[in-house]
Every structure is written in C-alpha cells, then in structure tokens.
Design an enzyme around this catalytic site. Structure first.
Site, short mmCIF file in Angstrom:
data_model
loop_
_atom_site.label_atom_id
_atom_site.label_comp_id
_atom_site.label_asym_id
_atom_site.label_seq_id
_atom_site.Cartn_x
_atom_site.Cartn_y
_atom_site.Cartn_z
CE LYS A 128 1.41 -5.05 43.61
NZ LYS A 128 0.73 -5.58 42.45
N GLY A 146 5.25 -5.45 43.01
CA GLY A 146 5.43 -4.16 43.69
C GLY A 146 6.79 -3.96 44.33
N GLY A 147 7.81 -4.66 43.86
CA GLY A 147 9.12 -4.60 44.51
C GLY A 147 9.71 -3.19 44.58
N GLY A 148 9.66 -2.45 43.48
CA GLY A 148 10.21 -1.10 43.46
C GLY A 148 9.44 -0.19 44.41
CB ALA A 187 7.50 -9.81 38.79
CG ASP A 238 1.07 -0.70 43.62
OD1 ASP A 238 -0.13 -0.37 43.74
OD2 ASP A 238 1.46 -1.67 42.96
N PRO A 264 11.48 -10.19 42.14
CG PRO A 264 10.49 -11.98 40.97
CD PRO A 264 10.77 -11.46 42.35
C1 LIG Z 1 -1.13 -2.71 38.61
C2 LIG Z 1 -0.72 -2.32 40.01
C3 LIG Z 1 -1.64 -3.05 40.99
O1 LIG Z 1 -1.26 -2.90 42.32
O2 LIG Z 1 0.62 -2.62 40.34
P1 LIG Z 1 1.70 -3.62 39.63
O3 LIG Z 1 1.03 -4.95 39.50
O4 LIG Z 1 2.08 -3.02 38.31
O5 LIG Z 1 2.88 -3.71 40.59
C4 LIG Z 1 -0.86 -0.80 40.20
O6 LIG Z 1 -2.14 -0.33 39.81
C5 LIG Z 1 0.19 0.00 39.46
O7 LIG Z 1 0.82 0.74 40.42
P2 LIG Z 1 2.27 1.41 40.18
O8 LIG Z 1 3.21 0.38 39.61
O9 LIG Z 1 2.64 2.09 41.44
O10 LIG Z 1 1.93 2.41 39.03
P3 LIG Z 1 2.39 3.94 38.79
O11 LIG Z 1 3.87 4.02 38.86
O12 LIG Z 1 1.57 4.85 39.64
O13 LIG Z 1 1.92 4.10 37.28
C6 LIG Z 1 2.60 3.49 36.21
C7 LIG Z 1 1.72 3.62 34.97
O14 LIG Z 1 0.63 2.69 35.03
C8 LIG Z 1 -0.57 3.28 34.56
N1 LIG Z 1 -1.56 3.35 35.66
C9 LIG Z 1 -1.17 3.12 36.93
C10 LIG Z 1 -2.09 3.14 37.96
C11 LIG Z 1 -3.43 3.44 37.64
N2 LIG Z 1 -4.38 3.47 38.57
N3 LIG Z 1 -3.80 3.67 36.36
C12 LIG Z 1 -2.87 3.63 35.36
O15 LIG Z 1 -3.22 3.84 34.19
C13 LIG Z 1 -0.18 4.64 34.02
O16 LIG Z 1 0.14 4.46 32.66
C14 LIG Z 1 1.06 4.98 34.81
O17 LIG Z 1 1.90 5.87 34.13
N1 LIG Z 2 14.20 -0.19 43.54
C1 LIG Z 2 13.67 -0.67 42.40
N2 LIG Z 2 13.40 -1.98 42.28
C2 LIG Z 2 12.81 -2.45 41.15
N3 LIG Z 2 12.50 -1.71 40.09
C3 LIG Z 2 12.75 -0.40 40.15
C4 LIG Z 2 13.34 0.17 41.30
N4 LIG Z 2 13.45 1.48 41.08
C5 LIG Z 2 12.97 1.73 39.86
N5 LIG Z 2 12.53 0.61 39.27
C6 LIG Z 2 11.88 0.52 37.93
O1 LIG Z 2 10.52 0.12 38.14
C7 LIG Z 2 10.16 -0.91 37.19
C8 LIG Z 2 9.04 -1.78 37.79
O2 LIG Z 2 9.55 -2.54 38.84
P1 LIG Z 2 8.68 -3.21 39.99
O3 LIG Z 2 8.13 -2.19 40.92
O4 LIG Z 2 9.51 -4.25 40.63
O5 LIG Z 2 7.57 -3.94 39.13
P2 LIG Z 2 5.99 -4.00 39.16
O6 LIG Z 2 5.46 -2.61 38.82
O7 LIG Z 2 5.67 -5.02 38.12
O8 LIG Z 2 5.55 -4.44 40.50
C9 LIG Z 2 11.48 -1.64 36.95
O9 LIG Z 2 11.50 -2.26 35.70
C10 LIG Z 2 12.52 -0.52 37.03
O10 LIG Z 2 12.72 0.07 35.78
#
Ligand SMILES: C[C@@](CO)(OP(=O)(O)O)[C@H](O)COP(=O)(O)OP(=O)(O)OC[C@H]1O[C@@H](n2ccc(N)nc2=O)[C@H](O)[C@@H]1O
Ligand SMILES: Nc1ncnc2c1ncn2[C@@H]1O[C@H](COP(=O)(O)OP(=O)(O)O)[C@@H](O)[C@H]1O
Length: 333
Positions: free
Chosen positions: A13, A115-117, A112, A154, A109
């Site tokens: 995403k 949202g891969g995980g 990054a 996410d 990756p």
């Molecule tokens: C920023 C976003 C944008 O889509 O994604 P990524 O770019 O990292 O993939 C999201 O808000 C991330 O979502 P996700 O990666 O699922 O986060 P979560 O596991 O729920 O939270 C990880 C940590 O990020 C912070 N967190 C997350 C979501 C939110 N609305 N407020 C926060 O402060 C918190 O410190 C939380 O402990």
């Molecule tokens: N299936 C998975 N794929 C990727 N990362 C994972 C997975 N399960 C757990 N993780 C943990 O989630 C962290 C964030 O990975 P990812 O979701 O890809 O990144 P982002 O939050 O930047 O989109 C990784 O560094 C890893 O420690």
C-alpha cells in the site's frame, strides 16, 4: 501429512493522503488516511498440517520466509504478523486445534512504509478462512477484521478493502471505509536503503496527548479537505497536487538520511514524490508507465552520483479488486 494449502498474493500500500489530527491519551495518533493498494505483492501460502489434535488444545503456527526481501527482522514464530493474522482467523472459527505452516515469499521490502507485514497478516487470515470455512457468513469476516485492527492499524485495511483496493481509514487506522478505486496512474516506487521503524516516526512528531473532544475538533476541518473520488479520477499532474503526508517531516527528523533523498527528488525535478506512510519508500504518480520508468532511471543515476543506496525501485498499477488474490485453491473438497 498435508490436508490442503492455499496461496494468496497480498499487495503493498501507499497513503496518497495521511492527515494526523493529534496524539491520544493511549499514545496512538488519531488520523485520517487514504490508503491505496498496489500490485507489488508478497505471496503467502498457508498449509494445514494434519496431526492428532486434542479438543481445546492450541496447535502451533510456524512461518518460513524466502524471496528477495526475506530479512532477519521477519520472525518465524507466532510473533510474525502472518501468524497473528492466521491465529485471528482460527480464533474466529473456534479451530485453534489446527496446526499451520505459513510460507512467505517476500517481495515487499519491510520497514519501508509499504505495509508488507500487515498485508501478510490479512492474506494469512483469508487463506486460513478459505481452507477451513469457505462458506462462512459475514459475521466471521467482521470478527476477523476487528481482530486484525487490534494486531496493527494497517492490517484491517488489507482484509476489509480486499475487494475494493482502496479505503479511507480513520481512528488509529483500524476504522476502514473501503472505496472502489481504479485511478488511471502508474505508481513509481523507490525504497532507499534506510529501515524506518514506525514508532520512531510517530514519536518524532513530538505531540502532547489531547482529549477525545479536542481530537474530534481537530479532525473536522482537516479530514474533509479532499474527496477521494476527486483524487482517484484525476490524471497524474492534478493528483500530485492533492498528495499529503503529515509524517514525512517527522520521518526526516527521525531518520535524517531521508532528507538527502528529499533533496535528490527536488534536484532532479521530481519533488512531487511523497514518502509512503512512515517510510522509507517514496512514491510518484505518472500517466504512463514509460514516464514512471524513465523517472526512476533518472533518480537511480542521481542517487549513484550522490552515493545514496536504495533497496528497491519499480513501477506498479493500483491493485483494485486484486488487493488480496487467491492463487491456489485447496487440494481437497
Ligand atoms: C504509518 C502507517 C500508515 O499507513 O503505516 P506504515 O507506513 O508504517 O506501514 C500506519 O499508521 C501505521 O500502521 P501499523 O504499521 O499497522 O502500526 P501499528 O502496528 O498499529 O502501530 C505501530 C506503532 O506506531 C505508532 N502508531 C501507529 C498508528 C497510529 N495511528 N498511531 C501511532 O502512534 C505506535 O507507536 C504503535 O505502537
Ligand atoms: N510477515 C512480515 N513481513 C514483514 N515484516 C514483519 C512480518 N511480521 C512481522 N514483521 C515485523 O514488522 C516490521 C515492519 O514491517 P512492515 O509491515 O513490512 O513495514 P512497514 O510498517 O514499514 O510497512 C518488520 O521490521 C518486522 O519486524
């Protein structure tokens, strides 16, 4: 002995808009974000492992990963997001006696901002449901969406919006309103060789906690600025003007090397590239695939001149209804 297996392709995403309204008392941040799935996919295979389950006993889930973006940060036990997604499905079905083996082909990756995980979690949940109860009702899917939202903000997006490909998410990201979207653009993705941890990026916003009432007041004027339909129907140039990410400046503070990439994008005339979520990927919108490819080529050249390393660069289309795509059906009735 194996009773059945299903593979699901799970798209990455980007967030064409990400507006932060403030920090809540629980430490999470209240936000409104437009999420868009892409056709850069991980492949998630879930296999039922037959054994001699005893009623009420919780059987294990194990995970293996391979592929271009398999990395040591991706765990192989029940902490893996794919295992947690599958566990949510087993719980919703009352089938925790079932043992699972999950194989991940990582092409997205990690750390990054793609949202891969979370995509893997949703794909593993879907595969598990399809294996054990393909004719389940909507109540099971609703329970799984809720559990996924608790696992990660996410995760719920990928499951709830799997037939649409996009969504407007709010709350801390777990409240998902799916939107059917088929924007005309090609999306160029570039992932610098920088691992961005999401909590560090939110932390760098440096916000003081606000009450629920203050957060509601902050959300109203900013959430409704751009209609998703206007963004998704625009061609690349007007769409670029509508992109927004409130996390980008914080991500640069937390990971200053991202600032060198921001300068590079500006320097080669592609300042419209935006950070994807919490980074480290950047994405740009283009009307034609060939334009997107040549922009990435120019960026690669400029990065080499500045000795900036990247992990991944490629051009994608929005995923649409294929955000989670079932690739293989079970080998049993
Ligand atoms: C920023 C976003 C944008 O889509 O994604 P990524 O770019 O990292 O993939 C999201 O808000 C991330 O979502 P996700 O990666 O699922 O986060 P979560 O596991 O729920 O939270 C990880 C940590 O990020 C912070 N967190 C997350 C979501 C939110 N609305 N407020 C926060 O402060 C918190 O410190 C939380 O402990
Ligand atoms: N299936 C998975 N794929 C990727 N990362 C994972 C997975 N399960 C757990 N993780 C943990 O989630 C962290 C964030 O990975 P990812 O979701 O890809 O990144 P982002 O939050 O930047 O989109 C990784 O560094 C890893 O420690």
């Amino acid at each position: 002995m194996t009773e059945g297996r299903i593979s699901v392709a799970a798209g990455a995403k980007v967030n064409p808009r990400l507006v932060i309204h403030g920090r809540r008392a629980d430490g999470f941040h209240e936000l409104t974000t437009l999420m868009l799935g892409l056709d850069l996919v991980d492949e998630v295979t879930v296999e039922l492992v037959a054994g001699t389950p005893r009623a009420g006993e919780r059987a294990p889930i194990t995970v293996t990963s391979r592929g271009p973006f398999a990395s040591p940060d991706i765990s192989t036990d029940e902490t893996n997001l794919a295992a947690r997604g599958a566990r949510a499905a087993l719980q919703a079905l009352g089938r925790e006696d079932v043992a699972l083996l999950i194989e991940l082909e990582k092409r997205i990756p990690s750390r990054a901002g793609l949202g891969g995980g979370s995509a893997d979690a949703a794909a593993a949940a879907l595969a598990t449901l399809q294996l054990l109860q393909p004719d389940r009702g909507v109540a099971v899917d609703a329970a799984v969406t809720e559990s996924l939202g608790r696992i990660g903000a996410d995760c719920a997006f990928f499951f709830a919006a799997r037939h649409h490909g996009a969504a407007l998410s709010s709350g801390r990201g777990e409240a998902v309103e799916p939107i059917a979207a088929d924007p005309p653009w090609h999306v160029a993705l570039l992932t610098p060789a920088i691992d961005c941890a999401t909590p560090a990026v939110y932390g760098a916003l440096g916000l003081e906690p606000k009450s629920a009432a203050e957060l509601r007041a902050a959300a109203e004027p900013r959430g409704a600025e751009v209609r998703p339909a206007d963004l998704f129907s625009a061609t690349a140039s007007p769409a670029r003007a509508l992109l927004l990410n409130d996390l980008e400046a914080a991500a640069i503070r937390a990971f200053p090397a991202l600032g060198e990439w921001r300068a590079l994008f500006e320097g080669v005339g592609h300042g419209h590239f935006l950070l994807a979520g919490s980074g480290s990927s950047f994405f740009g919108l283009f009307d034609e695939a060939v334009e997107a490819a040549s922009a990435l080529e120019a960026l690669r050249g400029a990065a080499a001149e500045r000795s900036l390393a990247f992990r991944h660069a490629s051009v994608h289309r929005p995923a649409g209804e294929h955000l989670l795509r079932v690739l293989h059906s079970p080998d049993r009735p």
